[in-house]
Design an enzyme around this catalytic site. Structure first.
Site, PDB file in Angstrom:
ATOM      1  NE  ARG A 188      -2.636  -0.938   3.550  1.00 18.96           N
ATOM      2  CZ  ARG A 188      -2.669  -2.081   4.225  1.00 18.96           C
ATOM      3  NH1 ARG A 188      -3.154  -3.177   3.670  1.00 18.96           N
ATOM      4  NH2 ARG A 188      -2.201  -2.142   5.458  1.00 18.96           N
TER       5      ARG A 188
ATOM      6  CB  SER B 123      -3.327 -14.446   5.371  1.00 16.37           C
ATOM      7  OG  SER B 123      -3.940 -13.317   5.937  1.00 16.37           O
TER       8      SER B 123
ATOM      9  CB  CYS C  80      -7.337 -16.211  17.000  1.00 18.18           C
ATOM     10  SG  CYS C  80      -5.794 -15.284  16.922  1.00 18.18           S
TER      11      CYS C  80
ATOM     12  CB  THR D 105      17.087  -7.654  13.810  1.00 18.95           C
ATOM     13  OG1 THR D 105      17.832  -7.452  12.586  1.00 18.95           O
ATOM     14  CG2 THR D 105      15.725  -8.228  13.483  1.00 18.95           C
TER      15      THR D 105
ATOM     16  CB  ILE E 246      17.422  -8.336   9.281  1.00 26.40           C
ATOM     17  CG1 ILE E 246      18.402  -8.834   8.207  1.00 26.40           C
ATOM     18  CG2 ILE E 246      16.405  -9.419   9.632  1.00 26.40           C
ATOM     19  CD1 ILE E 246      19.193 -10.075   8.588  1.00 26.40           C
TER      20      ILE E 246
ATOM     21  N   GLY F 141       6.218  -9.798  15.521  1.00 25.05           N
ATOM     22  CA  GLY F 141       5.379 -10.917  15.950  1.00 25.05           C
ATOM     23  C   GLY F 141       5.919 -11.702  17.129  1.00 25.05           C
ATOM     24  CG  ASP F 142       3.548 -15.046  18.378  1.00 21.56           C
ATOM     25  OD1 ASP F 142       3.043 -13.938  18.637  1.00 21.56           O
ATOM     26  OD2 ASP F 142       2.877 -16.091  18.252  1.00 21.56           O
TER      27      ASP F 142
ATOM     28  CE1 TYR G 123     -28.211   3.202  31.043  1.00 17.64           C
ATOM     29  CE2 TYR G 123     -28.803   5.540  31.029  1.00 17.64           C
ATOM     30  CZ  TYR G 123     -29.101   4.221  31.371  1.00 17.64           C
ATOM     31  OH  TYR G 123     -30.252   3.920  32.024  1.00 17.64           O
TER      32      TYR G 123
ATOM     33  CE  LYS H 172     -23.203   7.522  40.000  1.00 21.08           C
ATOM     34  NZ  LYS H 172     -23.817   7.314  41.325  1.00 21.08           N
TER      35      LYS H 172
HETATM   36  P1  FAD Z   1       2.561 -16.798  13.058  1.00 21.53           P
HETATM   37  O1  FAD Z   1       1.188 -16.300  12.896  1.00 21.53           O
HETATM   38  O2  FAD Z   1       2.781 -18.052  13.830  1.00 21.53           O
HETATM   39  O3  FAD Z   1       3.171 -16.976  11.614  1.00 21.53           O
HETATM   40  C1  FAD Z   1       4.471 -17.400  11.410  1.00 21.53           C
HETATM   41  C2  FAD Z   1       4.544 -18.182  10.128  1.00 21.53           C
HETATM   42  O4  FAD Z   1       5.900 -18.258   9.751  1.00 21.53           O
HETATM   43  C3  FAD Z   1       4.083 -19.621  10.293  1.00 21.53           C
HETATM   44  O5  FAD Z   1       3.025 -19.916   9.406  1.00 21.53           O
HETATM   45  C4  FAD Z   1       5.317 -20.450   9.974  1.00 21.53           C
HETATM   46  O6  FAD Z   1       5.022 -21.613   9.242  1.00 21.53           O
HETATM   47  C5  FAD Z   1       6.142 -19.501   9.131  1.00 21.53           C
HETATM   48  N1  FAD Z   1       7.570 -19.767   9.194  1.00 21.53           N
HETATM   49  C6  FAD Z   1       8.329 -19.915  10.323  1.00 21.53           C
HETATM   50  N2  FAD Z   1       9.616 -20.122   9.975  1.00 21.53           N
HETATM   51  C7  FAD Z   1       9.673 -20.086   8.623  1.00 21.53           C
HETATM   52  C8  FAD Z   1      10.721 -20.245   7.686  1.00 21.53           C
HETATM   53  N3  FAD Z   1      11.970 -20.472   8.075  1.00 21.53           N
HETATM   54  N4  FAD Z   1      10.435 -20.172   6.366  1.00 21.53           N
HETATM   55  C9  FAD Z   1       9.153 -19.932   5.961  1.00 21.53           C
HETATM   56  N5  FAD Z   1       8.123 -19.794   6.811  1.00 21.53           N
HETATM   57  C10 FAD Z   1       8.390 -19.857   8.119  1.00 21.53           C
HETATM   58  N6  FAD Z   1      -3.604 -14.346  19.793  1.00 21.53           N
HETATM   59  C11 FAD Z   1      -4.532 -13.454  20.207  1.00 21.53           C
HETATM   60  O7  FAD Z   1      -4.199 -12.278  20.366  1.00 21.53           O
HETATM   61  N7  FAD Z   1      -5.828 -13.839  20.430  1.00 21.53           N
HETATM   62  C12 FAD Z   1      -6.238 -15.119  20.264  1.00 21.53           C
HETATM   63  O8  FAD Z   1      -7.415 -15.440  20.465  1.00 21.53           O
HETATM   64  C13 FAD Z   1      -5.286 -16.082  19.865  1.00 21.53           C
HETATM   65  N8  FAD Z   1      -5.643 -17.363  19.711  1.00 21.53           N
HETATM   66  C14 FAD Z   1      -4.715 -18.258  19.256  1.00 21.53           C
HETATM   67  C15 FAD Z   1      -5.107 -19.584  19.084  1.00 21.53           C
HETATM   68  C16 FAD Z   1      -4.197 -20.515  18.616  1.00 21.53           C
HETATM   69  C17 FAD Z   1      -4.615 -21.940  18.451  1.00 21.53           C
HETATM   70  C18 FAD Z   1      -2.863 -20.110  18.305  1.00 21.53           C
HETATM   71  C19 FAD Z   1      -1.867 -21.111  17.781  1.00 21.53           C
HETATM   72  C20 FAD Z   1      -2.467 -18.807  18.490  1.00 21.53           C
HETATM   73  C21 FAD Z   1      -3.384 -17.868  18.980  1.00 21.53           C
HETATM   74  N9  FAD Z   1      -3.027 -16.535  19.181  1.00 21.53           N
HETATM   75  C22 FAD Z   1      -3.956 -15.635  19.618  1.00 21.53           C
HETATM   76  C23 FAD Z   1      -1.652 -16.075  18.933  1.00 21.53           C
HETATM   77  C24 FAD Z   1      -1.519 -15.445  17.556  1.00 21.53           C
HETATM   78  O9  FAD Z   1      -1.998 -16.320  16.607  1.00 21.53           O
HETATM   79  C25 FAD Z   1      -0.061 -15.099  17.322  1.00 21.53           C
HETATM   80  O10 FAD Z   1       0.335 -14.167  18.283  1.00 21.53           O
HETATM   81  C26 FAD Z   1       0.188 -14.525  15.934  1.00 21.53           C
HETATM   82  O11 FAD Z   1      -0.269 -15.370  14.941  1.00 21.53           O
HETATM   83  C27 FAD Z   1       1.695 -14.297  15.757  1.00 21.53           C
HETATM   84  O12 FAD Z   1       1.949 -13.871  14.465  1.00 21.53           O
HETATM   85  P2  FAD Z   1       3.369 -14.136  13.796  1.00 21.53           P
HETATM   86  O13 FAD Z   1       3.324 -13.533  12.450  1.00 21.53           O
HETATM   87  O14 FAD Z   1       4.433 -13.720  14.724  1.00 21.53           O
HETATM   88  O15 FAD Z   1       3.499 -15.718  13.720  1.00 21.53           O
END
Ligand code: FAD
Length: 550
Positions: free
Chosen positions: A24, A41, A45, A275, A280, A284-285, A428, A436
């Site tokens: 975008r 994508s 959750c 990083t 780089i 995310g997680d 409300y 309240k």
């Molecule tokens: P991800 O969404 O995990 O995506 C990372 C992707 O990278 C994966 O698909 C993986 O295959 C790919 N990958 C990794 N290494 C490589 C590589 N070397 N080469 C190519 N691809 C690679 N969060 C909430 O806030 N609310 C919720 O209700 C909630 N419910 C959840 C329920 C479940 C069952 C799970 C598993 C998670 C839930 N989460 C929830 C957490 C949320 O999904 C994560 O915080 C979020 O998806 C993190 O995004 P991300 O992009 O960091 O990682």
């Protein structure tokens, strides 16, 4: 920086957000997104709800397809393509194409990592048995669902009482299984305090879930047609196991490339999501964040932060200065008929850090009591004792928990104090709230505590109150309420008779008051204070007490 080619690792929350935002912002950058799995994508959750049957169509779990991403965003999505090495000196990545088994290299100007976090699988016997499942992605989901559909198991053990564990427990019950949760701590859902989690324990048990708290898994063994789950507190049999004891950042290739990681293996990034390598970025997680309240470094895997960080990284890559301001840990969870939410820090954390905090409990109706269907919600507010700054809140109830927690989350984000909650003008009408709002009420109660208008004691103080007559113990509810259940040692003087019966209360001794939710106790304390009594009100009242103390 002249950026004409960006590679992205990971095609879900952070990676897909970053890719779309990049496009975008710049129509001409070449963007290649690598995803080692089949899907991009997808709705992580939503996965537990497909297993439980609330989400019926497989297609609803994927929000975008590679083709859709190509058409709308002109992004080259390569699924089943796993990046196996980052060669940062050459500014290339090595990719294994699982479709063809071929390995190739791709160059980049900028690399963005959003590889997520993977389920922790401890090295214990039986962890790799075929009926021991973890849940991270769509193939995991189908594996579990297919097993349930084809083998019709009667029982499941969920190891770990975190968000995924508890969501799975509910959905497995919905799928017809009898479920046991095994949890090492004395409570489920660590981002809640024990008191608020207790309400969830009751709800889980009401819905047939067996809770084995303070119990550690030791091993899992095949035993005929079932599985034997061995814990430090005994053994039980089940038909399948869901392992949900937490996640760890998937940062092996980042570590091998020499990027800076913290002790938990999360990528260290700056406020712009960059990083330790200038070319780089990460989101995310897999990244370390700063806790918004404490400024401590933390790893908080949530979808909201992942999406925001992906967008922020994309902004910075495109030259738009954008900062990530830290994670508050706002989270929400459905537990059968209840909703539990939290934002900011818990009391546990405030204690660990030695903060000068106070807490208050309020029990409010979700909307005007005279309009049908109002339900109780418990709000725990944690705030700085000196300044009143809100440090955290936890809410458990049914209707309207989400919006109240969101209002407090927003307030925390703007560094509000509890007195600010009293000033919020919230929407409300009787079907939705009260004039309240519960958030206003939480503010009033906390403000009264701070300025000394109200003195409180807590459910955990009750057992140490002397019952030898050295203090007054008064229950100000109606006789009927009192007869239906009361705390030992408290005598019943309903608030509406208090002025006439004041002579029954010894003014030379402190007065400890309990009522149903804390409101009539507060009124009683104000009346008695007016006559010179030293009076303390049970925060959250008998209702909260009964949820916690068994
Ligand atoms: P991800 O969404 O995990 O995506 C990372 C992707 O990278 C994966 O698909 C993986 O295959 C790919 N990958 C990794 N290494 C490589 C590589 N070397 N080469 C190519 N691809 C690679 N969060 C909430 O806030 N609310 C919720 O209700 C909630 N419910 C959840 C329920 C479940 C069952 C799970 C598993 C998670 C839930 N989460 C929830 C957490 C949320 O999904 C994560 O915080 C979020 O998806 C993190 O995004 P991300 O992009 O960091 O990682």
């Amino acid at each position: 920086m002249n950026v004409s080619k960006v590679l992205i690792i990971g095609g879900v929350a952070g990676g897909a957000s970053a890719a779309a935002r990049l496009r975008r912002l710049n129509e001409h950058i070449e963007i290649i997104l690598f995803e080692k799995g089949e899907y991009i994508s997808f709705a992580n959750c939503g996965l537990p709800y497909y297993i439980g049957g609330d989400i019926k169509n497989k297609a609803d779990l994927t929000l975008q397809t590679p083709l859709g991403f190509k058409k709308r965003f002109n992004i080259d999505v390569r699924t089943f393509n796993e990046v196996t090495a980052i060669n940062k000196d050459e500014k290339t990545v090595t990719v294994l194409n699982h479709n063809t088994n071929e390995t190739y290299e791709e160059t980049y100007d900028i690399l963005l990592l959003s590889p997520g976090a993977e389920p922790i699988r401890p090295n214990i016997e039986g962890i790799n048995l075929s009926r021991v499942f973890t849940l991270r992605n769509i193939p995991d989901t189908y594996r579990i669902k297919d097993y349930i559909d084809n083998f019709v198991p009667k029982a499941a053990a969920v190891i770990g009482g975190g968000y995924i564990g508890v969501e799975m427990a509910e959905n497995l019950v919905q799928a017809g299984l009898s479920v046991t949760i095994v949890e090492m701590q004395n409570q489920v859902i660590a981002p809640l305090d024990f008191d608020m989690a207790s309400i969830l324990h009751n709800e889980l048990e009401r819905n047939g879930v067996t809770l084995k708290l303070e119990t550690a898994l030791e091993k899992i063994e095949e035993q005929g047609s079932s599985l034997k789950v061995v814990t430090n507190k005994g053994v039980f049999n089940t038909d399948m196991v869901i392992l949900a004891i937490g996640v760890k950042p998937e940062t092996k290739i980042a570590a091998e490339a020499g990027l800076k990681l913290n002790q938990r293996g999360a990528l260290i990034v700056d406020d712009n999501m960059k990083t330790s390598d200038d070319f780089i970025f990460a989101a995310g997680d897999a990244v370390e964040v700063t806790d918004f309240i404490t400024n401590e470094k933390a790893v908080i895997p949530l979808a909201g932060p992942a999406n925001k960080q992906g967008r922020i990284a994309a902004d910075n890559i495109c030259g738009i200065k954008s900062e990530y301001r830290g994670t508050q840990g706002s989270a929400i969870l459905k537990v059968f008929n209840l909703t539990a939410s939290s934002t900011g820090i818990t009391e546990k954390t405030a204690k660990r850090l030695g903060l000068n905090y106070e807490k208050s409990f309020t029990v409010s109706a979700s909307h005007a009591g005279y309009y049908p269907g109002a339900e109780e919600m418990f709000i725990k507010t944690i705030f700085d004792k000196e300044t009143g700054k809100i440090l955290g809140a936890q809410i458990v109830g049914s209707e309207g928990v989400d919006k109240r927690c969101d209002v407090i989350a927003a307030s925390i984000n703007f560094k509000a104090a509890v007195s600010d909650l009293t000033k919020l003008e919230l929407c409300y009408a009787p079907p939705y709230s009260s004039a309240k709002d519960p958030v206003n009420m939480a503010g009033y109660v906390a403000e009264n505590i701070l300025n000394g208008i109200s003195k409180i004691f807590h459910y955990h103080d009750v057992s140490s109150l002397p019952k030898d007559g050295s203090i007054n113990l008064i229950d100000t509810r109606t006789k009927g309420e009192y007869m239906r259940g009361h705390i030992d040692g408290f005598i019943n003087i309903p608030v509406d008779s208090l002025r006439e019966r004041m002579n029954e209360i010894d003014k030379s001794k402190p007065v400890y008051i309990v009522c149903q939710v804390g409101l009539r106790g507060y009124l009683a304390c104000r009346i008695l204070s007016g006559y010179g009594y030293d009076c303390y009100n049970l925060s959250g009242g008998y209702t909260l007490y009964k949820e916690i103390i068994k």
